[in-house]
Design a protein around this motif. Structure first.
Motif, PDB file in Angstrom:
ATOM      1  N   TRP A  61    -107.218   1.944  -5.590  1.00  0.00           N
ATOM      2  CA  TRP A  61    -106.310   2.419  -4.542  1.00  0.00           C
ATOM      3  C   TRP A  61    -106.877   3.668  -3.871  1.00  0.00           C
ATOM      4  O   TRP A  61    -106.864   3.786  -2.649  1.00  0.00           O
ATOM      5  N   LEU A  62    -107.396   4.578  -4.662  1.00  0.00           N
ATOM      6  CA  LEU A  62    -107.943   5.818  -4.110  1.00  0.00           C
ATOM      7  C   LEU A  62    -109.198   5.574  -3.274  1.00  0.00           C
ATOM      8  O   LEU A  62    -109.556   6.412  -2.440  1.00  0.00           O
ATOM      9  N   GLN A  63    -109.866   4.434  -3.477  1.00  0.00           N
ATOM     10  CA  GLN A  63    -111.042   4.087  -2.672  1.00  0.00           C
ATOM     11  C   GLN A  63    -110.672   3.485  -1.312  1.00  0.00           C
ATOM     12  O   GLN A  63    -111.522   3.396  -0.427  1.00  0.00           O
ATOM     13  N   THR A  64    -109.432   3.103  -1.137  1.00  0.00           N
ATOM     14  CA  THR A  64    -109.010   2.420   0.085  1.00  0.00           C
ATOM     15  C   THR A  64    -109.404   3.164   1.360  1.00  0.00           C
ATOM     16  O   THR A  64    -109.986   2.559   2.262  1.00  0.00           O
ATOM     17  N   PRO A  65    -109.125   4.469   1.490  1.00  0.00           N
ATOM     18  CA  PRO A  65    -109.509   5.144   2.738  1.00  0.00           C
ATOM     19  C   PRO A  65    -111.025   5.253   2.929  1.00  0.00           C
ATOM     20  O   PRO A  65    -111.494   5.371   4.062  1.00  0.00           O
ATOM     21  N   CYS A  66    -111.788   5.203   1.844  1.00  0.00           N
ATOM     22  CA  CYS A  66    -113.247   5.223   1.963  1.00  0.00           C
ATOM     23  C   CYS A  66    -113.748   3.918   2.567  1.00  0.00           C
ATOM     24  O   CYS A  66    -114.722   3.902   3.318  1.00  0.00           O
ATOM     25  N   LEU A  67    -113.092   2.828   2.213  1.00  0.00           N
ATOM     26  CA  LEU A  67    -113.478   1.505   2.708  1.00  0.00           C
ATOM     27  C   LEU A  67    -112.904   1.214   4.085  1.00  0.00           C
ATOM     28  O   LEU A  67    -113.482   0.447   4.853  1.00  0.00           O
ATOM     29  N   ARG A  68    -111.755   1.787   4.366  1.00  0.00           N
ATOM     30  CA  ARG A  68    -111.054   1.534   5.622  1.00  0.00           C
ATOM     31  C   ARG A  68    -110.625   2.866   6.216  1.00  0.00           C
ATOM     32  O   ARG A  68    -109.524   3.354   5.942  1.00  0.00           O
ATOM     33  N   PRO A  69    -111.475   3.463   7.036  1.00  0.00           N
ATOM     34  CA  PRO A  69    -111.163   4.785   7.598  1.00  0.00           C
ATOM     35  C   PRO A  69    -109.911   4.819   8.475  1.00  0.00           C
ATOM     36  O   PRO A  69    -109.425   5.896   8.781  1.00  0.00           O
ATOM     37  N   ASN A  70    -109.383   3.663   8.839  1.00  0.00           N
ATOM     38  CA  ASN A  70    -108.155   3.628   9.626  1.00  0.00           C
ATOM     39  C   ASN A  70    -106.908   3.728   8.745  1.00  0.00           C
ATOM     40  O   ASN A  70    -105.795   3.693   9.244  1.00  0.00           O
ATOM     41  N   ILE A  71    -107.094   3.894   7.441  1.00  0.00           N
ATOM     42  CA  ILE A  71    -105.979   3.940   6.481  1.00  0.00           C
ATOM     43  C   ILE A  71    -105.844   5.347   5.912  1.00  0.00           C
ATOM     44  O   ILE A  71    -106.820   5.979   5.524  1.00  0.00           O
ATOM     45  N   ARG A  72    -104.608   5.808   5.848  1.00  0.00           N
ATOM     46  CA  ARG A  72    -104.288   7.051   5.145  1.00  0.00           C
ATOM     47  C   ARG A  72    -103.238   6.709   4.100  1.00  0.00           C
ATOM     48  O   ARG A  72    -102.285   5.994   4.385  1.00  0.00           O
ATOM     49  N   LEU A  73    -103.438   7.209   2.883  1.00  0.00           N
ATOM     50  CA  LEU A  73    -102.503   6.927   1.801  1.00  0.00           C
ATOM     51  C   LEU A  73    -101.405   7.984   1.744  1.00  0.00           C
ATOM     52  O   LEU A  73    -101.679   9.174   1.870  1.00  0.00           O
ATOM     53  N   GLY A  74    -100.198   7.505   1.516  1.00  0.00           N
ATOM     54  CA  GLY A  74     -99.077   8.397   1.250  1.00  0.00           C
ATOM     55  C   GLY A  74     -98.781   8.350  -0.239  1.00  0.00           C
ATOM     56  O   GLY A  74     -99.672   8.114  -1.055  1.00  0.00           O
ATOM     57  N   GLU A  75     -97.529   8.541  -0.588  1.00  0.00           N
ATOM     58  CA  GLU A  75     -97.132   8.486  -1.993  1.00  0.00           C
ATOM     59  C   GLU A  75     -97.414   7.096  -2.550  1.00  0.00           C
ATOM     60  O   GLU A  75     -97.305   6.102  -1.845  1.00  0.00           O
ATOM     61  N   TRP A  76     -97.738   7.053  -3.827  1.00  0.00           N
ATOM     62  CA  TRP A  76     -97.996   5.780  -4.494  1.00  0.00           C
ATOM     63  C   TRP A  76     -97.785   5.966  -5.991  1.00  0.00           C
ATOM     64  O   TRP A  76     -97.810   7.086  -6.501  1.00  0.00           O
ATOM     65  N   VAL A  77     -97.566   4.850  -6.677  1.00  0.00           N
ATOM     66  CA  VAL A  77     -97.418   4.892  -8.128  1.00  0.00           C
ATOM     67  C   VAL A  77     -97.824   3.544  -8.712  1.00  0.00           C
ATOM     68  O   VAL A  77     -97.504   2.499  -8.160  1.00  0.00           O
ATOM     69  N   VAL A  78     -98.553   3.615  -9.803  1.00  0.00           N
ATOM     70  CA  VAL A  78     -98.848   2.428 -10.605  1.00  0.00           C
ATOM     71  C   VAL A  78     -97.772   2.368 -11.671  1.00  0.00           C
ATOM     72  O   VAL A  78     -97.591   3.330 -12.418  1.00  0.00           O
ATOM     73  N   MET A  79     -97.059   1.277 -11.734  1.00  0.00           N
ATOM     74  CA  MET A  79     -96.024   1.059 -12.741  1.00  0.00           C
ATOM     75  C   MET A  79     -96.537   0.006 -13.734  1.00  0.00           C
ATOM     76  O   MET A  79     -97.575  -0.604 -13.493  1.00  0.00           O
ATOM     77  N   PRO A  80     -95.849  -0.211 -14.858  1.00  0.00           N
ATOM     78  CA  PRO A  80     -96.358  -1.176 -15.846  1.00  0.00           C
ATOM     79  C   PRO A  80     -96.645  -2.567 -15.285  1.00  0.00           C
ATOM     80  O   PRO A  80     -97.638  -3.187 -15.662  1.00  0.00           O
ATOM     81  N   ASN A  81     -95.792  -3.047 -14.370  1.00  0.00           N
ATOM     82  CA  ASN A  81     -95.991  -4.413 -13.865  1.00  0.00           C
ATOM     83  C   ASN A  81     -95.947  -4.522 -12.339  1.00  0.00           C
ATOM     84  O   ASN A  81     -95.811  -5.616 -11.796  1.00  0.00           O
ATOM     85  N   HIS A  82     -96.071  -3.395 -11.663  1.00  0.00           N
ATOM     86  CA  HIS A  82     -96.113  -3.427 -10.199  1.00  0.00           C
ATOM     87  C   HIS A  82     -96.726  -2.142  -9.658  1.00  0.00           C
ATOM     88  O   HIS A  82     -97.019  -1.216 -10.413  1.00  0.00           O
TER      89      HIS A  82
END
Length: 174
Positions: A61-82
């Motif tokens: 997930w943290l690599q996403t903006p490196c691969l797609r410069p048109n993307i900026r990440l906001g809040e996120w969370v990895v949960m046990p099953n989602h």
């Protein structure tokens, strides 16, 4: 397996019809694990503790903006099953190639998709996690919500931040 029949096997899209998911916008996405199995770790005292697979999800997930410069990440969370995340698409970007070094020192070639849609980004993320995990991880498709104003953004960001503490009452809790 029965032969594919367009009339019987038609899958209705859950996306907003006629909406351009490549345009500038902010989106809330949820991705679930296959059969909603708890693959990514566990919640202890209201905090998510990632296992190895959960760490792969975080790293990809943290690599996403490196691969797609048109993307900026906001809040996120990895949960046990989602997984929940806020994604901002800020316009089109051109394809590029290169090499990506992950935190685990793995090296992958970067071949950006010519498609810069939300769906392409989610497909790329899910695929990268699955490739590194070397097991089936995700259920088909994903849920998305277009965030249209600051109040909605704030409420969703708060929900994501508080999700681990609310695990026992979460609709995805198993």
């Amino acid at each position: 397996m029965p032969k594919y029949n367009r009339d019987i096997h038609h899958r209705r899209s859950i996306r907003l019809q006629h909406y351009d998911y490549a345009q500038t916008g902010v989106y809330f996405i949820t991705l679930c694990t296959l059969n909603r199995e708890c693959l990514f770790g566990k919640i202890l005292a209201g905090e998510m503790h990632l296992n190895k697979l959960g760490t792969i999800v975080r790293d990809e997930w943290l690599q996403t903006p490196c691969l797609r410069p048109n993307i900026r990440l906001g809040e996120w969370v990895v949960m046990p099953n989602h997984f929940h995340g806020i994604v901002e698409i800020n316009g089109q970007s051109k394809s590029r190639r290169g090499v990506l070094h992950t935190p685990s020192s793995d090296v992958y070639p970067i071949i950006k998709s010519p498609s810069q849609t939300l769906g392409a980004m989610v497909r790329g993320f899910k695929s990268a996690v699955t490739r590194r995990a070397n097991i089936p991880v995700w259920q088909r498709n994903y849920w998305e919500h277009i965030i249209r104003n600051q109040d909605s953004h704030h409420d969703i960001a708060t929900y994501i931040t508080n999700n681990p503490a609310q695990w026992e009452t979460d609709s995805l809790h198993r």
